[in-house]
Design an enzyme around this catalytic site. Structure first.
Site, short mmCIF file in Angstrom:
data_model
loop_
_atom_site.label_atom_id
_atom_site.label_comp_id
_atom_site.label_asym_id
_atom_site.label_seq_id
_atom_site.Cartn_x
_atom_site.Cartn_y
_atom_site.Cartn_z
N SER A 180 0.79 -1.22 0.00
CA SER A 180 0.00 0.00 0.00
C SER A 180 0.82 1.28 0.00
O SER A 180 0.34 2.32 -0.43
CB SER A 180 -0.94 0.01 1.21
OG SER A 180 -0.20 -0.04 2.42
N HIS A 208 -5.31 -3.50 -2.52
CA HIS A 208 -4.95 -2.52 -3.53
C HIS A 208 -4.78 -3.12 -4.93
O HIS A 208 -4.38 -2.42 -5.85
CB HIS A 208 -3.67 -1.80 -3.11
CG HIS A 208 -3.83 -1.01 -1.85
ND1 HIS A 208 -4.29 0.28 -1.83
CD2 HIS A 208 -3.63 -1.37 -0.55
CE1 HIS A 208 -4.35 0.71 -0.57
NE2 HIS A 208 -3.97 -0.27 0.22
N LYS A 240 -11.96 0.63 -1.77
CA LYS A 240 -10.91 1.24 -2.59
C LYS A 240 -11.38 1.25 -4.05
O LYS A 240 -12.19 2.07 -4.42
CB LYS A 240 -9.60 0.52 -2.36
CG LYS A 240 -9.12 0.65 -0.91
CD LYS A 240 -7.84 -0.06 -0.63
CE LYS A 240 -7.37 0.20 0.79
NZ LYS A 240 -8.28 -0.32 1.83
#
Length: 390
Positions: A180, A208, A240
């Site tokens: 990240s 991610h 996300k």
């Protein structure tokens, strides 16, 4: 170490003096490349909304319909009365999308990681982690009470040596699919081989990578063409690239049933609102069909990296939307962040303990909602950074 309430203020002052003090910003606009923060219009490059779905009209409409159908809250934990049809269908759709028998929703990625490790591991077992793993993986490993071992970032020889020393109990290797803070991708193919040889579980936190990498955004595991046999435990977040909220774990029927029975962070937590599940279902459909979003991301990232090279801006090795610029000291990272803010660009300064000492940075992130003009403006302002002081 804080020993009493009287020591709180001196500790806060110490953090300020060390340039480690954190402050919240107040948003008066939806997530997007341009917004209003603390009453000021900014161009933002610090959101994890990688595909630009957090403010998508179809996602918003689905959440509104979900609230009309199910109300504002879930009312209870999943195992009491909080597991709605919306939750159930979303789990089935996530399982199908990831190519796994089942999926289980958690309220956050942090809770998912803690839940998996506490359910599967205990005293006498072992967990192996990269030193740059996310805090939730580290805390999950520590709280599991298993033997906790860490190795240097992406050092597969070190991991192999540690696994060879495993003699008893269960063994689990936990890893970020995409790191990240650095943006690099874990060598999952090599890790899968090592885990098979050591009879260890491989758990991938794809917070991610999910939505961004792999076919139709299936994530880092798909990018390496790995399946359930090679990676038995997958965790993905929904706040996300998917643009909503929550997380899930996908795997075998036995894994999911074990988590339902034993994962405390699942059992004892109120379920997310069903309306969020409905919004996530709409967003997941967009993740799968809107390949142009991932293509635009690649184009923007390429444009940025080429432009950074032309102006002599040192970047880390990353092909993902996470493009860090290492400042070194926390003081320098804050100075850069404030300099950018003065030009109307918001990029957060990331400092220890989020990153190791000496590697404070600007964490630049891109979204499919950015435009080439946004990137040009960013490069123009970055060219004025006082790099010589880093």
């Amino acid at each position: 170490m804080i020993t009493s309430l009287k020591s709180l203020q001196p500790e806060l002052e110490r953090r300020k003096q060390a340039h480690l003090y954190r402050a919240r910003r107040v948003y008066d606009s939806p997530q997007g490349p341009e917004g209003v923060v603390d009453g000021r219009h900014v161009l933002s490059f610090c959101s994890n909304d990688y595909l630009g779905l957090a403010n998508h009209p179809e996602v918003i409409a689905a959440m509104q319909r979900g609230a009309e159908t199910y109300g504002a809250g879930s009312g209870a934990a999943h195992l009491v009365s909080g597991h709605s049809r919306a939750h159930h269908v979303l789990e089935e759709e996530l399982a199908e999308f990831t190519g796994r028998p089942r999926a289980l929703l958690f309220s956050t990625g942090y809770m998912a990681n803690l839940g998996v490790m506490s359910a599967l591991l205990g005293r006498g077992d072992s967990v192996y982690e990269d030193r740059l793993n996310h805090a939730s993986l580290i805390d999950g490993g520590l709280l599991s009470r298993a033997n906790f071992k860490r190795y240097a970032h992406a050092d597969m020889d070190a991991l192999q040596s540690q696994l060879q020393g495993h003699a008893k109990g269960e063994a689990l290797v936990a890893i970020d699919g995409v790191f990240s803070m650095d943006g690099d991708i874990a060598p999952l193919d090599r890790m899968a081989t090592l885990c098979r040889g050591a009879d260890a579980w491989l758990m991938v936190d794809d917070a991610h990578g999910f939505g961004v990498l792999g076919e139709q955004g299936r994530g880092t595991i798909d990018r390496f063409n790995l399946g359930l046999k090679e990676v038995p435990i997958m965790m993905g977040t929904l706040g996300k690239a998917v643009g909503t909220s929550g997380a899930f774990v996908a795997g075998s029927d036995e894994l999911i049933e074990t988590l339902i029975q034993q994962a405390r962070s699942y059992i004892f937590t109120t379920a997310t609102p069903p309306a969020v599940a409905e919004a996530t279902r709409a967003s997941l459909r967009l993740v799968q069909k809107d390949e142009w979003r991932r293509e635009r991301l690649k184009t923007l990232i390429g444009q940025f990296r080429q432009g950074a090279e032309e102006i002599g801006l040192p970047l880390m090795e990353s092909e993902t939307p996470i493009q860090p610029i290492v400042a070194g000291t926390s003081e320098q990272a804050l100075k850069w962040s404030r300099q950018l803010e003065g030009e109307g660009i918001q990029i957060s300064a990331i400092r220890p303990p989020t990153v190791p000492e000496g590697s404070a940075r600007l964490r630049i992130t891109f979204s499919a909602s950015h435009t080439p003009e946004h990137v040009e403006r960013l490069l123009e302002v970055l060219s004025g950074l006082e790099l010589s002081e880093a």
